[in-house]
Structure formats: structure tokens, C-alpha cells
Scaffold this motif. Structure first.
Motif, PDB file in Angstrom:
ATOM      1  N   LEU A 219       1.009  -0.880  -0.036  1.00  0.00           N
ATOM      2  CA  LEU A 219       0.020   0.115  -0.220  1.00  0.00           C
ATOM      3  C   LEU A 219       1.168   1.358   0.334  1.00  0.00           C
ATOM      4  O   LEU A 219       0.333   2.328  -1.242  1.00  0.00           O
ATOM      5  CB  LEU A 219      -1.101  -0.332   1.506  1.00  0.00           C
ATOM      6  N   TYR A 220       1.598   0.948   0.844  1.00  0.00           N
ATOM      7  CA  TYR A 220       2.311   2.412   1.228  1.00  0.00           C
ATOM      8  C   TYR A 220       3.345   2.445  -0.589  1.00  0.00           C
ATOM      9  O   TYR A 220       3.277   3.679  -1.468  1.00  0.00           O
ATOM     10  CB  TYR A 220       3.684   2.104   2.048  1.00  0.00           C
ATOM     11  N   LEU A 221       3.634   1.880  -1.234  1.00  0.00           N
ATOM     12  CA  LEU A 221       5.001   1.859  -2.447  1.00  0.00           C
ATOM     13  C   LEU A 221       4.067   2.292  -3.219  1.00  0.00           C
ATOM     14  O   LEU A 221       3.614   3.039  -4.374  1.00  0.00           O
ATOM     15  CB  LEU A 221       5.818   0.728  -2.651  1.00  0.00           C
ATOM     16  N   SER A 222       2.998   1.825  -3.885  1.00  0.00           N
ATOM     17  CA  SER A 222       1.359   1.697  -4.382  1.00  0.00           C
ATOM     18  C   SER A 222       1.065   3.338  -3.912  1.00  0.00           C
ATOM     19  O   SER A 222       1.209   4.231  -5.172  1.00  0.00           O
ATOM     20  CB  SER A 222       0.610   1.254  -4.419  1.00  0.00           C
ATOM     21  N   LEU A 223       1.173   3.721  -3.229  1.00  0.00           N
ATOM     22  CA  LEU A 223       0.515   5.560  -2.501  1.00  0.00           C
ATOM     23  C   LEU A 223       1.626   6.387  -3.087  1.00  0.00           C
ATOM     24  O   LEU A 223       1.548   7.834  -3.719  1.00  0.00           O
ATOM     25  CB  LEU A 223       0.162   5.472  -1.676  1.00  0.00           C
ATOM     26  N   VAL A 224       3.435   6.251  -2.812  1.00  0.00           N
ATOM     27  CA  VAL A 224       4.213   7.083  -3.852  1.00  0.00           C
ATOM     28  C   VAL A 224       4.446   6.361  -4.630  1.00  0.00           C
ATOM     29  O   VAL A 224       3.987   7.700  -5.831  1.00  0.00           O
ATOM     30  CB  VAL A 224       5.494   6.129  -2.359  1.00  0.00           C
ATOM     31  N   ILE A 225       4.242   5.851  -5.587  1.00  0.00           N
ATOM     32  CA  ILE A 225       4.628   5.908  -7.059  1.00  0.00           C
ATOM     33  C   ILE A 225       2.946   6.185  -8.006  1.00  0.00           C
ATOM     34  O   ILE A 225       3.410   6.895  -8.340  1.00  0.00           O
ATOM     35  CB  ILE A 225       4.346   3.872  -7.473  1.00  0.00           C
ATOM     36  N   GLY A 226       2.235   5.860  -7.061  1.00  0.00           N
ATOM     37  CA  GLY A 226       0.631   6.750  -7.758  1.00  0.00           C
ATOM     38  C   GLY A 226       0.995   8.238  -7.945  1.00  0.00           C
ATOM     39  O   GLY A 226       0.919   8.767  -8.469  1.00  0.00           O
ATOM     40  N   ALA A 227       1.676   8.761  -6.977  1.00  0.00           N
ATOM     41  CA  ALA A 227       1.019  10.198  -6.326  1.00  0.00           C
ATOM     42  C   ALA A 227       2.394  10.722  -7.677  1.00  0.00           C
ATOM     43  O   ALA A 227       2.318  11.683  -8.120  1.00  0.00           O
ATOM     44  CB  ALA A 227       2.008  10.909  -4.710  1.00  0.00           C
ATOM     45  N   LEU A 228       3.588   9.461  -7.625  1.00  0.00           N
ATOM     46  CA  LEU A 228       4.717  10.434  -8.563  1.00  0.00           C
ATOM     47  C   LEU A 228       4.133  10.444 -10.170  1.00  0.00           C
ATOM     48  O   LEU A 228       4.427  11.117 -11.218  1.00  0.00           O
ATOM     49  CB  LEU A 228       5.795   9.461  -8.607  1.00  0.00           C
ATOM     50  N   VAL A 229       3.144   8.968 -10.351  1.00  0.00           N
ATOM     51  CA  VAL A 229       2.757   9.436 -12.306  1.00  0.00           C
ATOM     52  C   VAL A 229       2.254  10.499 -12.295  1.00  0.00           C
ATOM     53  O   VAL A 229       2.049  10.769 -13.151  1.00  0.00           O
ATOM     54  CB  VAL A 229       2.232   7.832 -11.959  1.00  0.00           C
ATOM     55  N   ALA A 230       0.520  10.124 -10.836  1.00  0.00           N
ATOM     56  CA  ALA A 230       0.073  10.838 -11.150  1.00  0.00           C
ATOM     57  C   ALA A 230       0.794  12.909 -10.966  1.00  0.00           C
ATOM     58  O   ALA A 230       0.271  13.610 -13.135  1.00  0.00           O
ATOM     59  CB  ALA A 230      -1.061  11.190 -10.136  1.00  0.00           C
TER      60      ALA A 230
END
Length: 249
Positions: A219-230
Motif C-alpha cells: 500500500l505504501y509503495l503504491s501510494l508513493v508511485i501513484g503520486a509520482l505517476v499522477a
């Protein structure tokens, strides 16, 4: 709003920095004795496991992480100076420590009655082969907090006069913590002649705890990568729109 967010970020960061300082200090007390470090740990557990301490620590972690995601999403460019890259890398590694700590101690204690002390913690780290990871994650989090505080306070004369002391704390605390941990490890090994065995509660529920740790980490890595990609996608769309807008002469 920006001023308020900066103050919230600073306040939550100071709480996490105090937590790391006490954590490093407890390890450093192991230089003198395992018993002294254990007494320090009990005081820290009373603080952070109390209702106010729990709200303060995990609330600060949630706020700081949320603001970090917003900062990652809001970046218009990634041409950062080296200090900022170091601070970003160090800060993103801190939740890895908090996730492991929350699952291995707080969650195990709340759900299964595991009572942490340094002997049990050291044995659990040795048998899982993660003692190096624990030490490796403490230092970057400490560096992130110290650099962030310095960047906020460097313009004050008092902070500049205390620069030597601050540099000693920046470098010295992780080193003393590592020495203290290895001394505690030696003390634990000296009292056990046979193979080391982790606490039975951790053995019984290790699959469940591993699942919790894995899911929270994903969940943590998904949120970080999601914020970066967005953020990168938004920047690309903005540049594309600007290129298509007609130029008024």
C-alpha cells in the motif's frame, strides 16, 4: 494555506524526529548494559503506547506522509540539488522502519500479547536476519529529519552557532546506536549457549504478521508511485496544452 501546511509538516516532522532520537538513544544505552537499554525501552513504550502518545506518533506519521505525497504530486520539475535528493531518499525510507516496527511490536502486542523487551527484540531480529535492515533504516530517517530541521532553522543565528553540535548529533547518534545494538547482541548471545529461538507468540503468528507487513508495504509503495505517476502525467498534460494554445501577437 502554504504557511499552514509548512507548519504542519514541521510539527509532524519534529514528533517523528523525537521518536527516532529516543529510539537511537535506547540503542546507544546498550553500550553500557542490556538492562539499562531495557529500562529506557520501557519508558519509551509507556510514552508511545499511551493513548496520547499513539495519537501523536501515528497521527504525525500519517500527516507527514500525506504531505510528502502531496509534495511529490505537486512537483513541476525534478531538477533538485543533491541535499534535496538525499533528504527525499532518506524520508521515503523512514516509513519502511515504521511499518516493520508497528507490525512487529505494536500490532503483535495488541493482537497477540507479545511483550517487547530488548532481549526478545534482538533475538527476533537475529533469527529473522533483519538486524542489519533495522540499523540501515534508522540512519536515513534520522538524516532526513535532521536535514529538514536544519533547512528550516539555518537562517537563525542560534542554529548556526550550534552547527558543530548538530553535526555531531547527525553523525554520532546512528553510530552510537549501532555500537549499542551490537553490544546488546553480544550480551544476548553470551547468555544463550544453544540456538536462539524467537518468542513463541511471534512464531505462532509469524505468517499473519508477515501478511500484515507485506500488505502495508505494498500500500505504501503504491501510494508513493501513484503520486509520482499522477504528478508526471499532470505535468505532461499541462505542457501539451500549452503547446497547443495559440500565441497572441
Amino acid at each position: 494555506m502554504q504557511t499552514l501546511l509548512r507548519r504542519v509538516q514541521l510539527g509532524s516532522g519534529v514528533v517523528l524526529l523525537v521518536y527516532l532520537f529516543l529510539h537511537l538513544l535506547n540503542h546507544a544505552l546498550g553500550i553500557w548494559s542490556l538492562d539499562l537499554a531495557g529500562r529506557g525501552l520501557m519508558l519509551a513504550l509507556r510514552l508511545w503506547h499511551s493513548a496520547p502518545g499513539t495519537v501523536l506518533l501515528y497521527g504525525a506519521a500519517l500527516l507527514h506522509f500525506s504531505l510528502a505525497l502531496w509534495t511529490i504530486y505537486g512537483r513541476r520539475h525534478w531538477g533538485l540539488p543533491l541535499t534535496e535528493w538525499i533528504r527525499l531518499w532518506a524520508g521515503l525510507s523512514l516509513p519502511l522502519l515504521l511499518i516493520r516496527h508497528a507490525v512487529d511490536t505494536r500490532l503483535a502486542s495488541s493482537l497477540y500479547g507479545f511483550e517487547p523487551n530488548y532481549e526478545r527484540i534482538v533475538i527476533a531480529l537475529i533469527t529473522s536476519g533483519s538486524q542489519g535492515l533495522q540499523l540501515a533504516l534508522l540512519a536515513p530517517g534520522w538524516v532526513h529529519g535532521c536535514l529538514g530541521l536544519w533547512l528550516r532553522m539555518r537562517h537563525h543565528a542560534t542554529a548556526r552557532r550550534a552547527k558543530a553540535v548538530l553535526m555531531f548529533l547527525l553523525v554520532g547518534m546512528p553510530l552510537l546506536s549501532a555500537v549499542g545494538f551490537f553490544r546488546m547482541k553480544q550480551a544476548v548471545l553470551a547468555t544463550h549457549t544453544g540456538p536462539l529461538h524467537p518468542d513463541p507468540k511471534l512464531v505462532t503468528h509469524h505468517l499473519t504478521l508477515d501478511t500484515w507487513r507485506h500488505d502495508i508495504l505494498v500500500l505504501y509503495l503504491s501510494l508513493v508511485i501513484g503520486a509520482l505517476v499522477a504528478g508526471l502525467l499532470r505535468n505532461w498534460l499541462e505542457r501539451r496544452r500549452l503547446r497547443k494554445e495559440p500565441v497572441n501577437v
